[in-house]
Scaffold this active site. Structure first.
Site, short mmCIF file in Angstrom:
data_model
loop_
_atom_site.label_atom_id
_atom_site.label_comp_id
_atom_site.label_asym_id
_atom_site.label_seq_id
_atom_site.Cartn_x
_atom_site.Cartn_y
_atom_site.Cartn_z
CG ASP A 39 -2.36 -0.29 0.84
OD1 ASP A 39 -2.58 -0.67 -0.33
OD2 ASP A 39 -3.25 -0.16 1.69
CG ASP A 78 -7.49 -7.53 13.99
OD1 ASP A 78 -8.37 -6.77 14.44
OD2 ASP A 78 -6.30 -7.45 14.30
#
Lengths: 726, 758
Positions: B174, B337
């Site tokens: 990224d 997560d």
């Protein structure tokens, strides 16, 4: 019959002589205050007392003289001591307190405008200071005592006993209000049953807690009231002219009244009493026993009562130790324990400059249960500050609560009386200060003489009971009727009582009050024969001198022991460590109510008052046992003395022959006499209280039940979720 | 047999449940202090007895239930007797806040008892025949991590034992997205373009797929979802950029998926090679169990029991079909997560936790980045609490609801910790009576409860947590997380993803830039301690309450003192974390072959011990050598250059890699991550219980010495000489001759911490 009286009268006269007042004034026409002799003392630096006396319309309209005969403690500094007098809420003057040498009578003229027909109130406020000592303890040495016999209201017009209200002005005879039940002819149960309702009504009407009842076949002498039973059956010619029913007339002697009950049979006698209660006695009852009493708060669960309702009036205090006392009357079946606290909401303020050791102490039944330091030296205001008082300090019936504000300032250390500034108050306690009673555990547990004395439990409440006299003589009957009268006053209602001769029979579910003057019945139900009063308990509770060796030893130890300050640190630590287990043991035992067994009426006892369950468990018997009828009567009189009656507790009370000291013994074990409230909330509180008293069982139950639960969880959990039991 | 047992259990239930209810009724009776004291001692006695057999579930649950008795009695007393009157608002309001803080702790205690009722220890199933193995895609999302860090992780991921044709590794970068490369700021654009090129080359050399997406949407979750689009393996493995897996990683995890078709996650613990700031600054890393071990070796196993172990962002295997059913990784919160796991659990999927360290990673070294990381966790977990409402979420079992609510609510601890820190001051300075108790009541209820709870802490976590360390961690986080919590509560959707900076160095000891509030609080508590002492000495009617409160403040003061040590950062010169590997190898040095043991290895170099005939190596004149390792018949070799003579043992020398090619990294990965037991052994070695009294003594010592050290730093009394350090070898990617400079000590310490992603 009157012969049996003699030793008693002599004894009482002797007793009275010890505090015999100097009769400086002729008290023949005085209308006494209704309050008993005990209430005639003002103590401490600033104390108030409330009195009442009765006037009829003509007397009120004529005015009169308030006569206050008093003596004060030597330690009172005469320059500043002052008594202020208020009549019916209006200032009536005052005088300097200055009679340390003997009784001195002060008269204050009260004009008609300040008086009213019926009960009038007098409020006295005594402010007095110590001559030399500025310590807090020294304030306990300050007192001014009124002589009840020479104190009262002297009306312009003499009293004539011609109606029921005039009975309220009857004077005392040796500090007792004397009521003689005159039963002509042979004494039997029937005659007593006829007179009992009238006697109870009369006692309730008088609303005096120092009534002594005697029984004879002729009228008594001195101030008092004769209650004459004039049944046609016996044919007492002396009162043949009296109207049927209950009537009042003067007796032959000045200061003595006669109440005549002219009726045939119990039903007519009852009707006569009812008519009087509804008629001429109604107002007196309303303003007396049924009205609010100063200094007493009758509480129920969930109530919140202010000090104002106990008669307290806001006043500023400029002394060192402010004492404010009142009585809290708890329900008779109240179960004291830790499930809740009785909250005192303090509305008060302290002034700047107090010593940091200033504090408020709350004493309940003469034990300090809470202290609250006034930490703020700049003065502090309390708007309903909650102070929690442990319920265990209370007991069913009357409880004495005292708020002690210790208010030293730095200047007290120097102690210069001339430097004292009375204009500068240190403390103000507002009459909005209140107590809040929580929901209480209600379970009647007997024996409990405190509940008996305070609330006539379990006899009050309209349930009929029997009064057994083991023989028909005047002494036994007088003892029975004296107790009955006092209980009626405690219950504030007459009882449905049947008087019978003999002993209670097993199998009856009726509660009984038993007077036995032959020392036989006392053995009934006494569990531990030969168990004698625990000397330690005796020494600690008895108000007579502690004469036994253990107490002597203790006194010797404390007198010879070095002061704490002199000891080395290690010695002090060792002392503390040696004391710790004992103190802890006492604490665990709720400060040492060492259980004792019911004590049989033994040597050295004048009378024994004890409470027990009837052998079949259906009823409660309260027994007054004595060796002889005159002893029964003397013992009963001693028991109903206000100071004694107020402090009755435990399962047994013994009046000792020596010094007539009274010993209360805790009950060996208590039984449940009644569970009126079966709501879940009450049951939970009762459970909490009971488990607190029996915490071994509590702990075992918790460990057992939750241990079982935990073991089951331990077997179950591995089989739930991701199985780990494989 | 089974039937009979079943029946017994049913009978037992009819007995046990009423017994439990009776017990509960009894516990909620307002009994006397005397009864309470006797009960407490009896309960403590049974508690200690039951603790002697931790392996038995019955004894374990007895322990829990009896500890709960003390807690419930305390809660009952606290509620009914110690609260100030409502009519005294000055006392009541702070009193209520403290009360709520305590009740929160009790609720968390209850939840933790539930979570830890019966922790599961999983047995790894056989992975099955190679032909039947599922295809696996390994995602390594990166944002701004050094290529060197990535090279190690990529090499280790590539070296995992798995059929070559079934394993694909993806670097999801990224930091090199189109958006970044075309950034308006030319400096950012140039950096991104350079990074893109370097990493692409590195990936190509290592045989790893490089992928950079167009936009940086939805941070890490968006990046992972992009990875799902460009790959098609049945299973997806996620490793953070610094999380290098051991070779057995897939062998230990993939087998579970064959056994359970509804399994969506196998999570493994995060094992760290470097100390966190507390461990570094208090010098506990070598001896004391790390902070996260409590979570990974105890809590996750407990959660696993209730099918509630959750995804921790890395070191986990996920099933693609499950992710597809939930539209990929969730990105509403900044802890994607846990949120992903929640949404899959709610859809009826299962999770498994394997309690074996299978990756080695880095944790934030500086206090700034540590707090940045914790702020993200805290905010993310509270976002889930507020936005996903796990306790009410559809599809979860009751046990899962409790577990999720528990782990999310845990992050409110800063509020309770600060309440505990500051409430004594109200009494000491202003005499506000916010906790109304006398010393006897406090002893019978609070002290026995505290004894019980310390004993429980030791019983449950003693192996992984020393006394007072939890409190210290909580306190150092609370001070700065308080604001983070307020910001989430005000606007739950506001927080954005921060990438935690890792691998930072500090060339001299200094106070953390965040130290100021810790000093303020410390001096405030110190003043309170002195004033309370003064009050105790001078007030003739010093109440019992003052004694209690002064003691309590002293504990807080010790915490605050030790915390000063945490924010007084010791210098950290080590760029590369060493792992003790103890591998046998051959070294060719100046034409001679030496038998050596590689004591430890890092991404910068190795420590070598010569077993015999140690050559004379002059640190001033570096010599070059070649090390050859053998394993499974294959030989791996790399070139090193001598750097230093290591202290301690005889004949131990430090060597740096001469140059670092992709093959060097493969060799390093082989060297460091060939054996899972190395990690396990390091973990187990530190898991030693420290008793309450020893732990307390150690803590008391810290609070004195660390306070002094921090005050020394604040006064500028640091005396340190500059240590010269050679730069790491450059990374050389031979295929296209790209060279990425190695990290050197000359780089300024990065204190700014996290950068905002996207």
């Amino acid at each position: 019959m009157a012969k049996t009286f003699l030793p008693l009268l002599v004894g009482l006269a002797l007793l009275a002589a010890s505090t015999a007042p100097c009769r400086a004034v002729d008290a023949a026409a005085l209308i006494p205050f209704e309050q008993s002799a005990d209430d005639h003392t003002l103590s401490g630096e600033d104390d108030e007392a409330l009195f009442s006396f009765h006037l009829d319309g003509a007397q009120a309209a004529a005015g009169g003289l308030l006569t206050l005969a008093y003596a004060n403690a030597v330690s009172v500094l005469p320059d500043t001591a002052r008594m202020d007098v208020e009549v019916n809420g209006r200032a009536a003057g005052g005088f300097a307190i200055a009679s340390p040498g003997g009784t001195r009578a002060e008269t204050i003229s009260v004009d008609a405008g300040m008086l009213k027909p019926g009960r009038n109130t007098v409020r006295l406020r005594a402010r007095q200071h110590h001559r030399v000592d500025c310590s807090l303890d020294a304030t306990y040495e300050l007192w001014t005592k009124l002589d009840p016999a020479a104190t009262g209201f002297r009306p312009a017009q003499d009293v004539a006993f011609d109606d029921f209200d005039s009975l309220l002005t009857v004077r005392r005879n040796a500090d007792r209000t004397d009521i003689r039940v005159v039963v002509p002819g042979a004494l039997d149960a029937e005659a007593l049953n006829i007179v009992a309702p009238a006697l109870q009504a009369l006692v309730l009407f008088l609303n005096r807690d120092d009534v002594a009842v005697s029984v004879a076949d002729r009228p008594g002498t001195g101030p008092g009231i004769d209650l004459v039973v004039a049944t046609d059956r016996v044919g007492s010619t002396a009162f043949a002219g009296a109207p049927r029913g209950l009537s009042v007339r003067p007796a032959g002697e000045a200061g003595r009244a006669t109440v005549v009950l002219r009726a045939v049979g119990r039903s007519e006698a009852n009707a006569a009493v009812l008519a009087a209660v509804r008629g001429p006695m109604a107002d007196g009852l309303k303003s007396g026993v049924l009205g609010a009493e100063s200094g007493r708060l009758v509480v129920e669960a969930g109530t919140r009562l202010t000090l104002r309702e106990a008669g307290y009036r806001t006043r500023t205090f400029s002394g060192r130790l402010s004492r404010t006392g009142f009585s809290v009357e708890m329900p008779a079946d109240f179960y004291p324990a830790e499930y809740a606290t009785l909250d005192l909401h303090l509305h008060a303020a302290t002034s700047p400059g107090l010593d940091p050791s200033a504090q408020l102490l709350v004493r309940v039944n003469d034990r300090v249960v809470k202290s609250y330091p006034f930490r703020n030296r700049d003065g502090e205001q309390f708007d309903g500050k909650r102070i929690e008082l442990p319920l265990r300090a209370f007991r069913p019936g009357a409880n004495r609560v005292e708020l002690l504000a210790e208010l030293p300032v730095a200047a007290d250390a120097a102690c210069r009386p001339e430097a004292r500034d009375d204009a500068r108050p240190r403390f103000i306690l507002l009459d909005t200060t209140s107590i809040e009673v929580p929901a209480l555990a209600r379970l009647g547990r007997l024996p409990d003489l405190a509940a008996l004395a305070g609330k006539a439990y379990p006899y009050a409440g309209g349930k009929g009971f029997d009064l057994f006299l083991d023989r028909a003589d005047a002494g036994t009957a007088a003892a029975g009727l004296t107790l009955l009268s006092r209980l009626a006053l405690a219950a504030r209602a007459p009882f449905d009582v049947t008087i019978a001769l003999g002993a209670p029979a097993a199998g009856s579910s009726r509660d009984a009050l038993v007077i036995t003057a032959q020392g036989e019945f006392a053995e009934l139900g006494a569990a531990g024969k030969g168990a004698f009063p625990d000397p330690v308990v005796t020494a600690s509770i008895s108000d007579g001198p502690a004469a036994d060796s253990a107490a002597l030893l203790e006194a010797f130890r404390s007198a010879t022991a070095a002061g704490e300050d002199d000891l080395s640190l290690t010695a002090r630590a060792r002392l503390w460590l040696a004391e710790a287990p004992r103190r802890f043991g006492r604490w665990l035992n709720y400060d040492g109510e060492a259980p004792a067994h019911a004590v049989p009426h033994g040597e050295g006892a004048l009378v024994t008052l004890s409470q027990m369950r009837s052998p079949d468990g259906l009823a409660t018997w309260t027994t007054l046992s004595a060796a002889a009828p005159d002893e029964a009567e003397a013992g009963a009189r001693r028991l109903v003395e206000p100071a004694v009656w107020r402090n009755l507790e435990g399962g047994t009370a013994i009046v000792e022959k020596a010094g007539l000291s009274v010993v209360s013994m805790p009950a060996a074990e208590r039984y449940v006499a009644g569970l009126a409230d079966r709501s879940p909330g009450n049951l939970r509180r009762v459970a909490a209280a009971w488990f607190s008293d029996n915490f071994e069982i509590y702990v075992l139950l918790v460990l057992g039940s939750l241990g079982l639960f935990a073991a089951w969880l331990g077997l179950t959990v591995p089989r739930k979720g991701v199985r780990s039991d494989r | 047999m089974q039937m009979g047992f079943q029946m017994h259990m049913t009978c037992a239930k009819w007995l046990a449940v009423p017994a439990g209810m009776l017990g509960l009724f009894l516990l909620w009776l307002p009994i006397s202090l005397q009864a309470q004291l006797v009960l407490s001692f009896a309960v403590l006695g049974i508690l200690f007895l039951a603790m002697t057999r931790p392996e038995s579930p019955v004894f374990r649950l007895v322990t829990f239930v009896f500890a709960a008795i003390l807690a419930m009695r305390y809660a009952f007393w606290r509620t009914t007797e110690t609260l100030p009157s409502v009519h005294e608002p000055l006392n009541f309001i702070p009193g209520l806040m403290l009360y709520l803080a305590e009740m929160y702790c009790l609720a968390m205690l209850a939840v933790s008892f539930f979570m830890l009722a019966d922790p599961v220890k999983r047995k790894t199933p056989a992975p099955g025949a190679a032909a039947d193995l599922p295809t696996v895609d390994v995602f390594i999302p990166s944002y701004n991590e050094d290529p060197e860090l990535l090279a190690g992780t990529l090499a280790a991921a590539k070296s995992m034992l798995y059929p070559r044709d079934k394993l694909a590794v993806y670097l999801l970068d990224d930091g090199g997205t189109e958006a970044k490369r075309n950034h308006r700021d030319p400096r950012i654009a140039i950096a991104a373009i350079r990074r893109h090129g370097q990493l692409k080359a590195l990936c190509a050399a290592l045989g790893v797929h490089y992928h950079a997406r167009g936009q940086n949407d939805h941070a890490k979750a968006g990046n992972l979802n992009e990875g799902l689009k460009v790959s098609k393996g049945e299973l997806v493995v996620v490793f953070d950029a610094d999380h290098a897996p051991v070779r057995e990683f897939l062998r230990e995890t993939v087998g579970f998926f064959r056994e359970d078709k509804k399994l969506f996650l196998v999570q493994t613990p995060h094992y760290f090679l470097n100390p966190d700031p507390l461990e570094k600054n208090l010098r506990t890393f070598a001896r004391m169990p790390s902070e996260n071990e409590m979570f990974y070796s105890i809590l996750q196993r407990g959660l696993d029991k209730w099918n509630a172990s959750f995804f921790c962002g890395s070191a986990a295997v996920l099933r693609r079909s499950a992710l597809a059913a939930a539209n990929g990784f969730s990105g509403q919160s900044i802890t994607e997560d846990c949120e992903t796991a929640l949404s899959l659990h709610a859809r009826g999927w299962h999770s498994i936790y394997v309690d074996k360290p299978l990756i080695a990673g880095l944790q934030p070294e500086t206090f700034v980045s540590f707090i940045g990381q914790r702020a993200r966790w805290c905010q993310g977990m509270l976002q889930i609490l507020l936005l996903n409402r796990p306790f009410l979420a559809k599809g979860l079992t009751l046990a899962q609801r409790v577990c999720y609510a528990g782990i999310n609510l845990f992050w409110l601890f800063p509020l309770s910790r600060l309440a505990f820190t500051f409430s004594p001051l109200l009494y000491i300075f202003f005499s506000l009576e916010i906790y109304q108790a006398n010393i006897a009541g406090f002893a019978a209820y609070a002290v026995t409860y505290l004894v019980g709870s310390f004993a429980m802490q030791n019983y449950l976590y003693g192996r992984v947590r020393w006394p007072w360390v939890s409190e210290l961690y909580e306190y150092v986080q609370s001070v700065l997380l308080f604001g983070s919590i307020l910001s989430v509560l005000r606007n739950p959707r506001k927080p954005t993803f921060n990438v935690t900076a890792k691998g930072q160095t500090l060339d001299r000891s200094m106070l953390s830039p965040l130290a100021r509030p810790y000093f303020l609080i410390f001096f405030l508590l110190l003043a309170a301690a002195l004033y309370s002492g003064y009050r105790l000495m001078t007030e003739p009617v010093a109440t019992e309450l003052l004694l209690i409160v002064a003691g309590w403040n002293l504990v807080n003061l010790s915490l605050a003192g030790a915390a000063l040590g945490v924010v007084a950062e010791r210098r950290e010169l080590r760029r590369n974390q060493r792992l003790p590997v103890r591998r046998h190898a051959l070294m060719a040095l100046a034409g001679t072959l030496h038998t050596v043991v590689i004591q430890d290895a890092s991404f910068g170099g190795v420590s070598v011990e010569f077993l015999e005939n140690a050559p004379a190596i002059d640190p001033e004149n570096p010599v070059e050598a070649t090390i050859e390792l053998r394993r499974g018949g294959r030989s791996v070799s790399f070139e090193v250059v001598s750097r230093s003579r290591r202290g301690g043992g005889e004949g131990i020398y430090g060597f740096a890699y001469r140059e670092r090619t992709p093959q060097t990294f493969i060799a390093i990965a082989d060297l460091m991550y060939a054996d899972q037991s190395v990690l396990q052994e390091r973990l187990t070695r530190r898991q030693v219980r420290c008793g309450f009294f020893r732990g307390t003594a150690r803590f008391a010592l810290w609070s004195v010495t660390e306070t002094l050290r921090a005050l020394g730093y604040a006064a500028g009394l640091v005396r340190e000489s500059v240590v010269p350090s050679a730069a790491d070898a450059p990374i050389v990617v031979k295929e296209n001759s790209a060279s990425i400079p190695g990290r050197a000590a000359a780089l300024p310490p990065i204190l700014a911490g996290a950068h905002v992603h996207g």
